[in-house]
Design a protein around this motif. Structure first.
Motif, PDB file in Angstrom:
ATOM      1  N   ASN A  28       0.950  -1.112  -0.010  1.00  0.00           N
ATOM      2  CA  ASN A  28       0.149   0.120  -0.133  1.00  0.00           C
ATOM      3  C   ASN A  28       0.919   1.265  -0.074  1.00  0.00           C
ATOM      4  N   HIS A  78      -4.631   6.909  -2.457  1.00  0.00           N
ATOM      5  CA  HIS A  78      -4.312   6.368  -1.205  1.00  0.00           C
ATOM      6  C   HIS A  78      -3.456   7.408  -0.119  1.00  0.00           C
ATOM      7  N   THR A  91      -4.867   4.903   4.549  1.00  0.00           N
ATOM      8  CA  THR A  91      -4.542   3.670   3.834  1.00  0.00           C
ATOM      9  C   THR A  91      -3.188   3.032   4.415  1.00  0.00           C
TER      10      THR A  91
END
Length: 649
Positions: free
Chosen positions: A338, A540, A558
């Protein structure tokens, strides 16, 4: 209280004593070596046996077959056991079983050398993958080795050696020069330099004296210390770090879980196609059984997804291990994935971009109060608060020698300030925005504007009758903040600041740090709402905070990044990534590592898929020899693992 002479007594006694360290016996060392590298040794042993069998084959076929069988058993034992375990317990197929079946199939039609070479290269690639995991685990083992087993408890002038599990909160422990600190605690007597690299990743020792916090597993320097235990052994920061990194190593990222699901389906498909390739050609094309079985075995080898399966986890484990050594703890590979997608990094202000240690700069009493009386009221009420501004006000009062009286019924007004009963009246201390309109005079508004223009944080003190004063505080920006933000921007990522502070103060800090997106006067719930809005706008988002007031925002983002230097439980529990040395410059490096990991994984997967496609096509179009199929397929597996291992650097 400890006796004043206790340190001198201890140091004198230490000059007369020497401790011995028992080195492990050579027998234990050899056993440990073989245990650690068992899979690699088995792979190499099978390679040596193959060479011997090939040489003997020129003189006696039966003898070479026996040695080939031995090479099969030694090289294929680990992977064969894993494949059978999956088949029996999970009733499923995996790549390990495919390879063993292919090797046995090759041997069954007389291709002993090719089958054995397949086992050898497959076991070698497996050993390399195990090495990655082992290397990652060794970082944990090296941490575990730093954990002291015993402590010296000091009570009434008597020293007693006990196990660290027996330590209770409030115990006093003696830590001699060169020893590891056995528990989290506070120095009560003595001074020394402490090597905290096991906790924060920083190599330079930190000076500690009475009143300073110390952590289990850190190494004491040249001075003896008497330390009051503040946490039991299982709750220490050191124990939490070990637990976090172990969890990170066991947690699989989304891409790896997808590959494993794909592997199961793909393996079944390969088995079905292989059976068809064995059965159909003799009946439909009139080919011999030996010819079709050989071609089917080549297909089984080259179509197996070994390299695809090995594309992700070695790279992920290498990256997590690398960052853990530098004091940057990922809670799992998913967060590393991520982090590579982050478009905005949002910072909390106090304690993150700033040092979090504001000082009182202005005291402006009103309504006939003296400076001393106003400060006494404010500091007494704030004495029960843990907020950095409250601590600064209390510290100012203590430095002036002002006596404090605890308030009653203290209540936190989340994001605004505090309210309490003190000396028979209701008091409020906090932001100017909480003032009722009739209390905000032109004179007071002028004072507030002047202080805020100077970039100071303004706190108002008032009771039920009137505003009694204004206190201005100022925090200094972290030395590395500008550099850290510049490095993040160089990666093409936006930087935002979220703070509950006043707008003018926030904008001054933001200008100094080089931040363009500024959001001020936010309550904790406002930060959560804003994070959601930023996610909708940019995608994100990473949130950086202290892990306590910012816990909801960290959880919503995120990737939540917490400053873990203070060792707060909230920082370790809420965040996805913890900066153990509070070094925000590590954020850009962590993002770069995430991007590099994603790039390497993409390289691995594209390369592995291309090799498999080329080998399958070649096998059907022109036919390829089994040895070439083995080298091409297993060689690609070794290459993707080695590519992932680059992240250990």
């Amino acid at each position: 209280m400890l006796k004043t002479s206790s340190l001198n007594t201890v140091e004198a006694r230490m000059k007369d004593k020497s401790s011995s360290v028992h080195a492990p016996s050579s027998k234990q060392s050899v056993y440990g070596f073989f245990k650690r590298y068992a899979e690699g040794i088995a792979a190499l042993a099978s390679g040596v046996l193959i060479a011997i069998a090939w040489g003997i084959g020129h003189f006696t076929e039966a003898g070479s077959v026996i040695i080939y069988l031995l090479a099969f058993v030694i090289g294929g034992f680990v992977k064969g056991r894993e494949g059978l375990h999956t088949l029996i317990n999970e009733r499923d197929l995996d790549v390990n079983l495919l390879m063993i079946v292919a090797a046995v199939g090759a041997a069954s039609i007389g291709y002993w050398t090719e089958g054995a070479v397949l086992i050898f290269i497959f076991s070698l690639s497996g050993a390399l993958e195990s090495y990655t995991t082992e290397r990652s685990k060794r970082d944990i083992s090296s941490l575990m080795d730093l954990k002291p087993e015993t402590a010296i408890r000091y009570y009434n002038g008597t020293e007693t050696e006990i196990s660290i599990e027996q330590l209770e909160i409030g115990d006093i422990v003696l830590v001699k020069p060169g020893e590891r600190i056995p528990a989290d605690g506070v120095v009560r007597e003595g001074a020394s330099s402490i090597n905290q690299s096991s906790i924060t990743g920083e190599s330079i020792p930190v000076d500690k004296a009475a009143g300073d916090d110390v952590y289990a597993g850190t190494l004491n320097g040249q001075g003896a210390l008497f330390i009051e235990v503040t946490k039991r052994s299982e709750s220490t920061l050191f124990a939490k770090i070990i637990r976090l990194v172990q969890e990170a190593q066991s947690e699989k990222p989304v891409s790896q879980m997808f590959i494993e699901r794909f592997e199961r389906i793909y393996a079944r498909s390969i088995i079905v196609i292989t059976i068809l390739l064995i059965v159909a050609p003799p009946f439909l094309l009139g080919r011999t059984w030996n010819e079709t079985l050989y071609k089917a075995m080549v297909f089984l080898v080259v179509a197996s997804p070994c390299a695809l399966v090995a594309s992700i986890m070695p790279a992920m484990l290498s990256a997590i291990s690398n960052s853990a050594r530098k004091g940057v703890l990922f809670k799992g590979g998913a967060h590393l994935e991520n982090l590579a997608r982050i478009k905005v990094v949002a910072f909390d202000k106090t304690g993150t971009l700033t040092n979090g240690q504001p000082i009182v700069t202005d005291l402006i009493p009103l309504d006939g109060y003296s400076e001393k009386d106003m400060l006494q009221a404010a500091a007494s009420i704030e004495s029960l608060s843990e907020h950095p501004l409250a601590k600064a006000i209390v510290q100012e009062a203590k430095e002036r020698g002002i006596r404090l009286d605890w308030p009653s019924e203290l209540q936190s007004l989340s994001g605004w300030g505090v309210q309490a009963e003190w000396r028979g009246d209701t008091w409020r201390i906090g932001k100017p925005i909480m003032l009722e309109h009739e209390l905000l005079t032109e004179e007071l508004e002028s004072v507030i504007d002047r202080l805020e223009e100077q970039g100071k944080t303004v706190t108002i003190i008032h009771n039920t009758r009137a505003v009694v004063g204004v206190i201005a505080l100022q925090d200094s920006i972290r030395e590395q903040a500008k550099q850290a933000i510049a490095e993040i921007k160089r990666l093409g990522i936006e930087v935002a600041m979220l703070t509950g502070d006043q707008k003018k103060t926030a904008h001054k800090i933001a200008r100094e740090a080089g931040i363009d997106l500024v959001f001020a006067e936010l309550l904790p719930e406002d930060k959560v709402t804003l994070i959601r809005e930023l996610k909708q706008t940019y995608g994100h988002i990473a949130m950086v905070g202290d892990g306590i007031n910012d816990a909801p925002a960290l959880a919503t983002s995120t990737v939540g990044i917490a400053m873990g230097g203070a060792g707060s439980d909230a920082a370790l529990e809420t965040a996805d990534l913890v900066l153990m040395n509070d070094d925000i410059e590590s954020i850009a490096a962590a993002i770069a590592l995430g991007k590099r990991t994603r790039t390497i994984i993409k390289q691995n997967m594209l390369f592995a898929a291309a090799v498999i496609a080329c080998l399958i096509t070649a096998n059907f179009m022109t036919g390829i020899a089994l040895p070439l199929g083995v080298v091409g397929h297993e060689g690609s597996t070794i290459l993707v693992i080695l590519n992932g291992l680059r992240l250990l650097r």
